[in-house]
Design an enzyme around this catalytic site. Structure first.
Site, PDB file in Angstrom:
ATOM      1  N   HIS A  98      12.673  -2.724   1.667  1.00 57.78           N
ATOM      2  CA  HIS A  98      12.114  -1.434   2.113  1.00 57.78           C
ATOM      3  C   HIS A  98      12.999  -0.312   1.583  1.00 57.78           C
ATOM      4  CE1 HIS A  98       9.318  -3.472   4.755  1.00 57.78           C
ATOM      5  NE2 HIS A  98      10.325  -4.201   5.181  1.00 57.78           N
ATOM      6  N   ILE A  99      12.409   0.698   1.019  1.00 63.33           N
ATOM      7  CA  ILE A  99      13.153   1.840   0.496  1.00 63.33           C
ATOM      8  C   ILE A  99      13.902   2.537   1.628  1.00 63.33           C
ATOM      9  CG2 ILE A  99      12.888   4.127  -0.562  1.00 63.33           C
ATOM     10  CD1 ILE A  99      10.346   2.884  -1.990  1.00 63.33           C
ATOM     11  N   SER A 100      13.177   2.738   2.730  1.00 64.03           N
ATOM     12  CA  SER A 100      13.768   3.431   3.888  1.00 64.03           C
ATOM     13  C   SER A 100      14.393   2.417   4.842  1.00 64.03           C
ATOM     14  CB  SER A 100      12.669   4.212   4.625  1.00 64.03           C
ATOM     15  OG  SER A 100      11.701   3.298   5.153  1.00 64.03           O
ATOM     16  N   GLU A 127      12.763  -9.434   1.204  1.00 63.81           N
ATOM     17  CA  GLU A 127      11.906  -8.395   1.773  1.00 63.81           C
ATOM     18  C   GLU A 127      12.627  -7.064   1.562  1.00 63.81           C
ATOM     19  OE1 GLU A 127      11.570  -8.666   6.011  1.00 63.81           O
ATOM     20  OE2 GLU A 127      10.620  -6.701   6.194  1.00 63.81           O
ATOM     21  N   ASP A 142       1.685 -15.408   6.604  1.00 64.22           N
ATOM     22  CA  ASP A 142       1.318 -16.817   6.367  1.00 64.22           C
ATOM     23  C   ASP A 142       1.413 -17.177   4.884  1.00 64.22           C
ATOM     24  OD1 ASP A 142      -1.252 -17.023   8.963  1.00 64.22           O
ATOM     25  OD2 ASP A 142       0.916 -17.311   9.030  1.00 64.22           O
ATOM     26  N   ARG A 186      13.577   4.363  11.986  1.00 63.21           N
ATOM     27  CA  ARG A 186      12.335   5.123  12.056  1.00 63.21           C
ATOM     28  C   ARG A 186      11.620   4.881  13.380  1.00 63.21           C
ATOM     29  NH1 ARG A 186       9.296   4.520   6.446  1.00 63.21           N
ATOM     30  NH2 ARG A 186       8.072   6.208   7.395  1.00 63.21           N
ATOM     31  N   TYR A 207      11.168   8.699   1.057  1.00 63.29           N
ATOM     32  CA  TYR A 207      11.115   7.692  -0.019  1.00 63.29           C
ATOM     33  C   TYR A 207      11.743   8.156  -1.324  1.00 63.29           C
ATOM     34  CZ  TYR A 207       7.874   5.638   3.303  1.00 63.29           C
ATOM     35  OH  TYR A 207       7.313   5.128   4.454  1.00 63.29           O
ATOM     36  N   ALA A 260       3.288  -1.133   4.687  1.00 69.13           N
ATOM     37  CA  ALA A 260       2.765  -1.169   6.058  1.00 69.13           C
ATOM     38  C   ALA A 260       2.301  -2.560   6.486  1.00 69.13           C
ATOM     39  CB  ALA A 260       1.613  -0.182   6.197  1.00 69.13           C
ATOM     40  N   ARG A 278       4.996  10.940  -2.374  1.00 67.13           N
ATOM     41  CA  ARG A 278       4.756  10.633  -0.960  1.00 67.13           C
ATOM     42  C   ARG A 278       6.003  10.824  -0.123  1.00 67.13           C
ATOM     43  NH1 ARG A 278       4.632   4.527   1.253  1.00 67.13           N
ATOM     44  NH2 ARG A 278       4.122   4.957   3.430  1.00 67.13           N
ATOM     45  N   PRO A 314       0.783  -1.231   0.000  1.00 67.87           N
ATOM     46  CA  PRO A 314       0.000   0.000   0.000  1.00 67.87           C
ATOM     47  C   PRO A 314       0.816   1.283   0.000  1.00 67.87           C
ATOM     48  CG  PRO A 314      -0.140  -1.100   2.119  1.00 67.87           C
ATOM     49  CD  PRO A 314       0.542  -2.049   1.196  1.00 67.87           C
ATOM     50  N   ASN A 315       0.256   2.270  -0.713  1.00 69.91           N
ATOM     51  CA  ASN A 315       0.760   3.645  -0.824  1.00 69.91           C
ATOM     52  C   ASN A 315       1.986   3.786  -1.703  1.00 69.91           C
ATOM     53  OD1 ASN A 315      -1.202   4.903   1.055  1.00 69.91           O
ATOM     54  ND2 ASN A 315      -0.183   3.591   2.572  1.00 69.91           N
ATOM     55  N   ASN A 320       7.969  -5.625  -1.362  1.00 68.43           N
ATOM     56  CA  ASN A 320       7.915  -4.530  -0.417  1.00 68.43           C
ATOM     57  C   ASN A 320       6.489  -4.524   0.126  1.00 68.43           C
ATOM     58  OD1 ASN A 320       7.740  -2.187   1.035  1.00 68.43           O
ATOM     59  ND2 ASN A 320       8.920  -0.967  -0.426  1.00 68.43           N
TER      60      ASN A 320
HETATM   61  C1  DHK Z   1       7.186   1.573   2.680  1.00 68.42           C
HETATM   62  C2  DHK Z   1       6.056   1.909   3.342  1.00 68.42           C
HETATM   63  O1  DHK Z   1       4.961   2.266   2.708  1.00 68.42           O
HETATM   64  C3  DHK Z   1       6.025   1.982   4.805  1.00 68.42           C
HETATM   65  O2  DHK Z   1       4.769   1.625   5.339  1.00 68.42           O
HETATM   66  C4  DHK Z   1       7.103   1.099   5.387  1.00 68.42           C
HETATM   67  C5  DHK Z   1       8.362   1.021   3.343  1.00 68.42           C
HETATM   68  C6  DHK Z   1       8.435   1.413   4.760  1.00 68.42           C
HETATM   69  C7  DHK Z   1       9.624   1.371   2.588  1.00 68.42           C
HETATM   70  O3  DHK Z   1      10.547   1.991   3.177  1.00 68.42           O
HETATM   71  O4  DHK Z   1       9.668   1.021   1.410  1.00 68.42           O
HETATM   72  O5  DHK Z   1       7.143   1.259   6.700  1.00 68.42           O
END
Ligand code: DHK
Length: 147
Positions: free
Chosen positions: A99-101, A97, A86, A106, A24, A76, A19, A11-12, A73
């Site tokens: 994550h950009i950040s 797995e 699962d 954080r 990011y 959230a 964003r 999501p997002n 990725n």
């Molecule tokens: C991306 C998101 O949308 C956040 O909810 C994660 C992750 C971090 C990222 O860093 O790609 O916490």
């Protein structure tokens, strides 16, 4: 013919580039997709994003049968979705797995991943540039398994 790599985004991430760019960056998801496809080589790559937990789980199930490796990725969902965890427990091929950040720098709510215990590897903090590197790493992991 080897099965494609799958890159799945939660999501997002469709808002990447707009964003919270201070976290990011300004690279868009379309640019990330382009770089990943260039890194994928002959086996090809499936690249998707969803804001729906149910749809993401359906794609993980699809990837179990149709992919050679998975870069995910979960955004959230990483931190609270036992349903995503699962589904990923069933995934039998190399899985990163991503994550950009750097989620560990954080707020505490980002510090415990339900996905990390079932992932082959974890990447966090490289920025969006890391996606293509992760694709190349997965290709090498698949090649090593094929030997
Ligand atoms: C991306 C998101 O949308 C956040 O909810 C994660 C992750 C971090 C990222 O860093 O790609 O916490």
């Amino acid at each position: 013919m080897r099965k494609p790599l799958y890159v799945l985004n939660g999501p997002n991430l469709n808002r990447l580039g707009l964003r919270e760019p201070e976290i990011y960056g300004r690279t868009t998801l379309a640019e990330v997709e382009e770089r990943c496809k260039a890194a994928a080589g002959q086996e090809g790559l499936v690249f998707r994003q969803t804001n729906s937990e149910s749809e993401l789980i359906g794609w993980i199930h699809e990837a179990i049968d149709e992919s050679s490796a998975l870069l995910i990725n979960p955004a959230a969902f990483t931190f609270y979705s036992m349903a995503v965890m699962d589904a990923l427990k069933m995934y039998p091929h190399p899985m990163i797995e991503f994550h950009i950040s750097n989620v560990h720098k954080r707020e505490p709510m980002y510090h415990t991943s339900l996905v990390s215990p079932v992932a082959t590897a974890v990447m966090a903090g490289t920025g969006a540039r890391g996606y293509a590197h992760a694709v190349r790493i997965l290709r090498e992991m698949v090649d090593e398994r094929a030997c």
